[in-house]
Design a protein around this motif. Sequence first.
Motif, short mmCIF file in Angstrom:
data_model
loop_
_atom_site.label_atom_id
_atom_site.label_comp_id
_atom_site.label_asym_id
_atom_site.label_seq_id
_atom_site.Cartn_x
_atom_site.Cartn_y
_atom_site.Cartn_z
N ASP A 63 4.32 -8.43 17.54
CA ASP A 63 3.74 -7.63 16.46
C ASP A 63 2.25 -7.36 16.72
O ASP A 63 1.42 -7.47 15.82
CB ASP A 63 3.93 -8.37 15.13
N ASN A 68 -3.19 -5.94 13.88
CA ASN A 68 -2.99 -7.40 13.96
C ASN A 68 -3.90 -8.10 14.96
O ASN A 68 -3.74 -9.30 15.18
CB ASN A 68 -1.52 -7.71 14.28
N TYR A 83 -4.51 -11.98 14.55
CA TYR A 83 -4.36 -12.36 13.15
C TYR A 83 -2.97 -12.82 12.76
O TYR A 83 -2.83 -13.78 12.02
CB TYR A 83 -4.73 -11.15 12.26
N ASP A 84 -1.98 -12.12 13.21
CA ASP A 84 -0.64 -12.36 12.67
C ASP A 84 0.26 -12.91 13.77
O ASP A 84 0.63 -12.21 14.69
CB ASP A 84 -0.08 -11.04 12.12
#
Length: 199
Positions: A63, A68, A83-84
């Motif tokens: 992702d 992100n 971040y994710d």
Amino acid sequence: YEDNNKIIIPEVYIYNEDILIMSYEDGVSFNTIADKKTKYIAANLMILTMRQGFLIDNFINIDLHEGNWKVRIDDNDIKLIIYDMGLCFSNISLEVTRNFLIAWGQKNVKNICKETVNMLCIKKNVTSKLTLYIEEELKQFNTLNTCMSSLLIKIFNIIKKFNLTLSGKYLNLMLTLIMMEDIFRKNGILSESSSATLN
């Protein structure tokens, strides 16, 4: 990435099947970086991070769209903030993943064919016929610097012709590479036909 001072992963506060709440880490979007050298360094950091996940750790973030991850620039010290980490996976075989990506980076048609066959769910009695067909279809990769999306289109055509199934995890791997190639292409890091896989 605990011992890697070039990669920042925000601290996880709360997570479950529905949500992931992490600490905020400040950075700039990759596509807003004006300095070409900084942009190339950040792109190389992302490629090296992906290579570590693909080839060593067998830990792949699927992702990594531009929302992100960001880049932190402190006095010419460039770091990535990811971040994710909510959509990550390990592939079925680290060896097949490694062999496929090395073959792709070298544009080694014979090995690309071999590892593509390994990624497809194939009955043993059609393997040799299929390998010959894939080899014929992929001959162009010997001379062209072709992007991953072109290979995936070829694989989809093979899947359709032979009524096969591509492992979902290998599909995720290829889609992740296509996404990164697209980001780098839009930002002038890659030419239209180049691949970010191992270059």
